[in-house]
Design an enzyme around this catalytic site. Structure first.
Site, mmCIF file in Angstrom:
data_model
loop_
_atom_site.group_PDB
_atom_site.id
_atom_site.type_symbol
_atom_site.label_atom_id
_atom_site.label_comp_id
_atom_site.label_asym_id
_atom_site.label_seq_id
_atom_site.Cartn_x
_atom_site.Cartn_y
_atom_site.Cartn_z
ATOM 1 N N LYS A 190 0.828 -1.209 0.000
ATOM 2 C CA LYS A 190 0.000 0.000 0.000
ATOM 3 C C LYS A 190 0.864 1.262 0.000
ATOM 4 O O LYS A 190 0.360 2.376 0.130
ATOM 5 C CB LYS A 190 -0.919 0.003 1.225
ATOM 6 C CG LYS A 190 -1.994 -1.085 1.172
ATOM 7 C CD LYS A 190 -2.928 -0.938 2.337
ATOM 8 C CE LYS A 190 -3.716 -2.183 2.650
ATOM 9 N NZ LYS A 190 -4.735 -2.501 1.668
ATOM 10 N N CYS B 277 -13.861 -4.653 3.970
ATOM 11 C CA CYS B 277 -13.356 -5.317 5.191
ATOM 12 C C CYS B 277 -13.626 -4.466 6.429
ATOM 13 O O CYS B 277 -12.790 -4.438 7.357
ATOM 14 C CB CYS B 277 -11.875 -5.667 5.083
ATOM 15 S SG CYS B 277 -11.511 -6.792 3.733
HETATM 16 N N1 C6P Z 1 -7.191 -2.740 3.195
HETATM 17 C C1 C6P Z 1 -8.595 -2.130 1.313
HETATM 18 O O1 C6P Z 1 -9.031 -2.284 0.165
HETATM 19 P P1 C6P Z 1 -3.045 -6.282 4.416
HETATM 20 O O2 C6P Z 1 -4.138 -7.041 3.727
HETATM 21 O O3 C6P Z 1 -2.447 -7.061 5.549
HETATM 22 O O4 C6P Z 1 -2.020 -5.738 3.489
HETATM 23 O O5 C6P Z 1 -3.741 -4.981 5.034
HETATM 24 C C2 C6P Z 1 -4.839 -5.114 5.879
HETATM 25 C C3 C6P Z 1 -5.383 -3.780 6.245
HETATM 26 C C4 C6P Z 1 -5.286 -3.361 7.560
HETATM 27 N N2 C6P Z 1 -5.706 -2.148 7.949
HETATM 28 C C5 C6P Z 1 -6.235 -1.279 7.063
HETATM 29 C C6 C6P Z 1 -6.657 0.071 7.542
HETATM 30 C C7 C6P Z 1 -6.370 -1.655 5.728
HETATM 31 O O6 C6P Z 1 -6.883 -0.781 4.868
HETATM 32 C C8 C6P Z 1 -5.950 -2.937 5.312
HETATM 33 C C9 C6P Z 1 -6.164 -3.395 3.895
HETATM 34 C C10 C6P Z 1 -7.458 -3.003 1.793
HETATM 35 O O7 C6P Z 1 -9.050 -1.285 2.058
HETATM 36 C C11 C6P Z 1 -7.699 -4.443 1.476
HETATM 37 S S1 C6P Z 1 -9.008 -5.130 2.409
#
Ligand code: C6P
Length: 399
Positions: A219, A357
């Site tokens: 990200k 999510c």
């Molecule tokens: N949000 C979104 O489309 P990971 O999957 O471990 O890289 O990140 C998880 C995660 C944790 N906290 C926040 C605030 C997030 O936004 C995310 C990931 C993506 O909003 C995929 S669900």
């Protein structure tokens, strides 16, 4: 800046791609792609093990990347940068090694109502396993935190507060510095989920005084499958090993094993070497940006998006906090987000639709989901114009 990102220069269904799903994952600059290629083409080797040249080069590149990440977040030492699989993994490591062994039935853990599932479920699981209680910090309808309610929860001195820096569903920037200050006055450690801040805000873990700060590489213009767990040294040093295996030991014998110092104690097995090196390149890419200019540009695009979208009949913006970054969520009165997203896709416009999510947040807002346009430094007002045109087509087809 757009030239630095090859993926932006393609078509989707014969339309020039407009990529507005940066909160899910950002595109990668050439500097990161080139660095990954160089590692695999020229330096590929395991780290911390070999005496040969390639292994030494890979080890140097790996540890240089750790230093680059430490510099980016102003960590006091690179030993406090632990590499994980991502933000989710980092939160689970903290829940398993910090929370579970210490939590008991009289304890509470506080999360906000707008956390991502990754910053809810690990705490929920830890509470279920230990008899502790998960408490929810309420929010207002505009997507800001109810500060009075939150302060009351902190005054109850929970075991831990887990809070996002920026909401992935609404873009709200939480005042984490002052929240941490208050939490510390009451002896409450704070875990900050920085998944959505790293690509948009300068992050200084020492200025924030965060106890733990976690984020994902993908990200912030880096590779997938790699992330960071930062923690204050004494807290990290107090954690038991999360996994056993190679690289995390000092000496192994059948009489007992002793463990390596930080950071290796928490990084068992062959790490995601290319991921780490790519993340280091992403950290250096961010480091050399003109941060004021980037923030001014991103604020302008977000503001423009808010203005343009709020003129569309039947469209409602979700999340109108005064302090926001890079995320514009909205719904139509009479069109399902999924239908809108599907039509936009056919027009070459990538957005995310659904609950993002954050199901408890959607339930709180009484919504099945939203359409989310999320921006990065390479998005422009023209991208917003294409989105607005696309939404016009959506309304013609479904409205
Ligand atoms: N949000 C979104 O489309 P990971 O999957 O471990 O890289 O990140 C998880 C995660 C944790 N906290 C926040 C605030 C997030 O936004 C995310 C990931 C993506 O909003 C995929 S669900």
């Amino acid at each position: 800046m757009r030239d630095a990102f090859p993926a932006l220069h393609q078509t989707a269904y014969d339309e020039p791609l407009v990529y507005l799903d940066n909160a899910a994952t950002t595109q990668k600059p050439k500097a990161v792609l080139d660095r990954l290629e160089r590692y695999y083409a020229r330096e590929n080797s395991n780290v911390h093990r070999g005496v040969h040249k390639l292994s030494q080069e890979a080890t140097d590149a790996f540890e240089d990347a750790r230093s680059a990440v430490a510099r980016l977040i102003n960590a006091p030492s690179s030993d406090q940068v632990i590499f994980t699989r991502g933000c989710t993994d980092s939160l689970n490591v903290i829940a398993h090694t910090f929370a579970r062994p210490r939590l008991g039935p009289d304890d509470t853990v506080v999360v906000t109502h707008m956390e991502h599932h990754s910053n809810i479920v690990p705490w929920q699981m830890a509470c279920e396993a230990t008899g502790a209680t998960l408490k929810v910090w309420p929010i207002h309808d505009d997507g800001t935190l109810d500060m009075e309610a939150g302060m009351r929860l902190i005054e109850e001195e929970p075991f831990l507060l887990a809070i996002g820096h920026v909401s992935n569903a609404l873009g709200t920037i939480h005042p984490v510095k002052s929240i941490i200050e208050t939490a510390h006055r009451h002896g409450v450690p704070v875990v900050v989920d920085g998944a959505q801040s790293m690509a948009h805000l300068p992050v200084d873990v020492q200025a924030l005084d965060a106890d733990f700060y976690v984020f994902s590489g993908h990200k912030m213009f880096g590779p997938t499958g790699i992330g960071v767990l930062y923690g204050k040294y004494d807290l990290l040093d107090s954690l038991p090993p999360y996994q056993g295996g190679g690289d995390m030991i000092d000496e192994v014998s059948f009489d007992g094993t002793t463990y390596a110092d930080l950071p290796h104690r928490l990084e068992a097995g062959t790490p995601h070497i290319a991921g780490v090196i790519g993340l280091g390149a992403a950290a250096e890419f961010i480091e050399q940006l003109d941060h004021e200019a980037v923030q001014a540009h991103e604020d302008d695009v977000l503001q423009y998006a808010h203005e343009q979208l709020s003129e569309i009949d039947g469209l409602r913006l979700i999340g109108t906090a005064p302090h926001k970054t890079s995320v514009c969520s909205f719904v139509f009165d009479d069109i399902h987000p999924y239908d809108a997203g599907t039509i936009l896709d056919r027009l070459g416009i990538a957005v995310r639709t659904g609950h993002h999510c954050t199901q408890p947040l959607m339930e709180r807002l009484d919504l099945p989901g939203t359409i989310r346009a999320s921006f990065a430094l390479y998005n422009t007002r023209e991208d917003v114009d294409r989105l607005v045109q696309g939404l016009g087509r959506v309304q013609t087809m479904f409205g």
